[in-house]
Enzyme design. Structure first.
Site, PDB file in Angstrom:
ATOM      1  CB  CYS A 155      24.844  30.868 115.679  1.00 32.38           C
ATOM      2  SG  CYS A 155      26.067  31.469 114.546  1.00 32.38           S
ATOM      3  NE  ARG A 201      34.798  31.222 112.497  1.00 27.00           N
ATOM      4  CZ  ARG A 201      34.005  32.119 111.924  1.00 27.00           C
ATOM      5  NH1 ARG A 201      34.374  32.674 110.781  1.00 27.00           N
ATOM      6  NH2 ARG A 201      32.863  32.471 112.487  1.00 27.00           N
ATOM      7  CD  GLN A 214      32.035  35.837 114.654  1.00 22.47           C
ATOM      8  OE1 GLN A 214      31.396  35.104 115.394  1.00 22.47           O
ATOM      9  NE2 GLN A 214      31.924  35.782 113.344  1.00 22.47           N
ATOM     10  CG  ASP A 223      28.067  36.803 116.682  1.00 20.99           C
ATOM     11  OD1 ASP A 223      27.349  37.204 115.752  1.00 20.99           O
ATOM     12  OD2 ASP A 223      28.446  35.625 116.805  1.00 20.99           O
ATOM     13  CG  HIS A 226      22.670  35.333 116.700  1.00 23.22           C
ATOM     14  ND1 HIS A 226      23.834  35.312 117.440  1.00 23.22           N
ATOM     15  CD2 HIS A 226      22.950  34.726 115.522  1.00 23.22           C
ATOM     16  CE1 HIS A 226      24.777  34.697 116.738  1.00 23.22           C
ATOM     17  NE2 HIS A 226      24.264  34.335 115.575  1.00 23.22           N
ATOM     18  CE  LYS A 259      27.073  37.074 102.059  1.00 17.19           C
ATOM     19  NZ  LYS A 259      28.417  36.765 102.531  1.00 17.19           N
ATOM     20  CG  HIS A 314      23.544  34.619 111.820  1.00 19.40           C
ATOM     21  ND1 HIS A 314      24.062  33.761 112.759  1.00 19.40           N
ATOM     22  CD2 HIS A 314      22.718  33.866 111.053  1.00 19.40           C
ATOM     23  CE1 HIS A 314      23.571  32.549 112.565  1.00 19.40           C
ATOM     24  NE2 HIS A 314      22.752  32.597 111.538  1.00 19.40           N
TER      25      HIS A 314
END
Length: 637
Positions: free
Chosen positions: A334, A363, A381, A383, A385, A465, A511
């Site tokens: 992000c 992580r 991910q 991912d 945005h 979410k 996200h």
């Protein structure tokens, strides 16, 4: 006196009256516990405040919590009787979704799964003896003395953590005593059907610096039929274990010398992943996403602004020192996407902006929770945005949810369960922001006629979410797509756009990950299809098997022609018997096997076997290519 309501009747009772005594007043028979203001109590638990009580009967879904908690204690007692009361030290023994476990330390003994039948037999003896299970409340000092005498060092640590305002209770059966809040069945003889399933390691309190205990798992139901059905399910799940399939099909590898939780994609896995990623990029391009690429590390200042160093540091790998500054490998993409957004002044005319990346993040996960591709330390991910104006939010959410469902259907999933998580107590952002965001989520789900539940107050502090779960071939639900509002990072990074009034405005940021991560989604796919991936995803779509060496030249000609059509082909030219080569191809779950012998060479045709459709007989190369391309185009499972 307190007021309690049971099945529409209200009673005035002394504070501290047990649930069982209240049921006697209300003439409730057969209940084994109750929901008291939403919490599950057993019959021996005192009621200390006015409450609405819903009786729990054997067979009610909530009754399994009581059964399974009791079986954890029965297992703990069995361990002490087998291995010695002073040698077995108990940690914690909670229930799970389908059973229970207990974390234990056994001096000088490392259990294996071969020990489980012996423990089960001892548990059955304890059940047969039908010991009453008795609750007793004691003060802190008595609790300390009791568990010091029992040499239960882990229980003493738990007592230290119990708030002075909380009640300390123990449960006893025969001469076994355990520190516990409950709930429990009235006696061991009421225990239902159970099976101990496996053993793993677990750090005490989840801390890698603390002792490693042995975690013994079991499953439990009221009747043997349900237990047997569940055990059959576990057998099927075991056959589909993606770790086993990944190794057999040569998809991926986790090598301890490289590091736990770090995935090596083997050549076949690399091919599969390229196909998946190419598909992902094509679908995103169609919908106006822009691709970005970001570094794997970032300056500590970036993570300070984002708040990760305040809230997420335990899940981040330790920093590295670079020229007197600290850098962290990224746990999220992000902040990098925000930096790209902020690289120039943005106008409302540009919005929505959709920045997408197959971004690898890292992580720090405890080694005890790592599990194949499902729980790793480095993963990619899918991912993106989306930055938009308030007026665009509703359309953006609808389009994103539709995209998620469309993509999941392409991978062969047909059943979805949607959860909408709403505003928690500690939320940031205005009421107007939350209402607009939550309403847009609900409208999107309802417009697509999807089955959904509201997780009241379950949203993150920074926004509501949608979570989309998919149901696999054997009925399991897997968390997949997430669409998450964020009112926090736009404030922290001072994100703005210039509106029609030529003033700066704060955008909405969303996200979203549609597959979740490439690794975890691959694990789910392998288990869903039991390794037999759809032909469009299969690393090898066709294996050509020449019957003898003289058929190899024609087989190579076919290979070149099929590859020129974009198909993934390999030849098994080994000097092995035909049956052995066919069996190997079937074990490798290859969708199509082409056998080449004298007849095929003479007639210029192919003898084709399909894993899904059976023997296709002798067909021309052109017809085979057309058949294959049609299945690939339709993403046929």
């Amino acid at each position: 006196m307190i007021s309690v309501e049971v099945e529409g009747k209200v009673f005035q009772v002394e504070e501290g009256t047990t649930l069982g005594d209240i049921y006697k007043m209300a003439q409730i028979e057969g209940a084994i516990g109750g929901k008291v203001n939403g919490k599950i109590y057993d019959l021996q638990t005192p009621i200390r405040s006015s409450a609405k009580i819903i009786p729990i009967y054997k067979g009610d879904p909530e009754s399994l919590e009581i059964l399974r908690h009791s079986l954890a204690h029965i297992m703990a007692q069995a361990l002490k009787e087998i291995y010695g009361k002073d040698k077995v030290h108990l940690g914690v023994g909670p229930t799970t979704e389908e059973g229970f476990y207990y974390d234990v330390e056994i001096e000088g003994i490392r259990l294996s799964e071969d020990d489980l039948p012996k423990i089960e037999e001892k548990m059955k003896e304890i059940i047969q003896k039908n010991y009453p299970i008795l609750r007793r409340e004691i003060d802190r000092e008595e609790a300390k003395k009791l568990f010091e005498k029992l040499k239960e060092k882990y229980k003493l640590e738990i007592i230290q953590r119990i708030s002075p305002d909380d009640v300390i209770s123990v449960y006893e059966q025969d001469d076994f005593v355990d520190l516990c809040r409950g709930p429990h069945i009235p006696s061991t003889g009421m225990a239902g059907a159970f099976k101990l399933t496996h053993i793993s390691g677990a750090y005490w309190m989840g801390d890698a610096k603390r002792p490693m205990l042995q975690r013994i798992y079991g499953i439990a139901f009221w009747d043997h039929k349900e237990l047997e059905e569940r055990l059959k399910f576990y057998e099927e799940a075991k056959k589909r274990d993606h770790r086993k399939l990944g190794r057999e099909l040569e998809i991926f590898l986790i090598d301890e010398t490289v590091g736990p939780g770090l995935v090596l994609w083997l050549p076949k896995g690399g091919t599969y992943r390229k196909v998946l990623e190419d598909y992902w990029k094509e679908e995103h391009e169609k919908r106006g996403y822009q691709f970005v690429y970001t570094p794997h590390i970032g300056n500590a200042k970036l993570w300070e602004i984002s708040g990760h160093l305040d809230y997420y540091k335990p899940n981040m790998f330790p920093p590295m020192q670079v020229e007197h500054e600290e850098y962290f490998v990224k746990p999220m993409n992000c902040p990098f996407h925000i930096a790209i957004y902020k690289s120039k002044v943005r106008s409302y005319k540009e919005l929505p902006i959709k920045l997408a990346e197959l971004g690898t993040v890292y992580r720090y996960e405890m080694s005890g929770v790592l599990h194949g591709l499902m729980r790793v330390r480095g993963f990619t991910q899918d991912d993106a945005h989306i930055i938009c104006t308030p007026e665009q939010v509703e359309d953006v959410i609808h389009e994103t949810l539709e995209f998620a469902v469309c993509m999941l259907r392409d991978f062969g999933f047909r059943e979805f369960k949607v959860y909408i998580s709403t505003k928690p107590v500690d939320a940031i952002g205005s009421q107007e922001q939350w209402e607009l965001a939550e309403n847009s989520l609900k409208k999107a789900v309802e417009s697509m006629d999807l089955d959904y539940e509201i997780d009241e107050g379950g949203g993150a502090f920074y926004g509501p979410k949608i979570d989309v779960k998919i149901r696999d071939a054997i009925g399991r639900l897997w968390q997949c797509s997430t669409i998450q509002f964020d009112f926090n990072l736009p404030e922290r990074f001072d994100m703005t756009y210039v509106g029609p009034d030529n003033k700066r405005h704060r955008p909405y940021m969303i996200h979203r990950a549609l597959l979740g991560s490439i690794e975890r989604f691959t694990g789910v796919l392998l288990e869903h299809y039991a390794g037999a991936l759809p032909v469009w995803l299969s690393p090898v779509q066709v294996r050509i098997i020449p019957i003898s060496e003289k058929h190899l030249p024609y087989s190579k000609e076919l290979e070149v022609k099929l590859r020129s059509e974009g198909l993934r082909v390999e030849i098994d030219g080994r000097q092995e018997r035909l049956n052995a080569k066919v069996r190997d191809a079937e074990l490798q779950k290859i969708p199509y096997i082409v056998v080449i012998g004298d007849k095929e060479v003479q007639e210029g045709k192919l003898s084709v076997r399909s894993k899904k459709e059976g023997n296709l007989g002798s067909i021309s190369l052109e017809d085979f290519i057309q058949h294959l391309k049609e299945r690939i185009r339709n993403k046929a499972p």
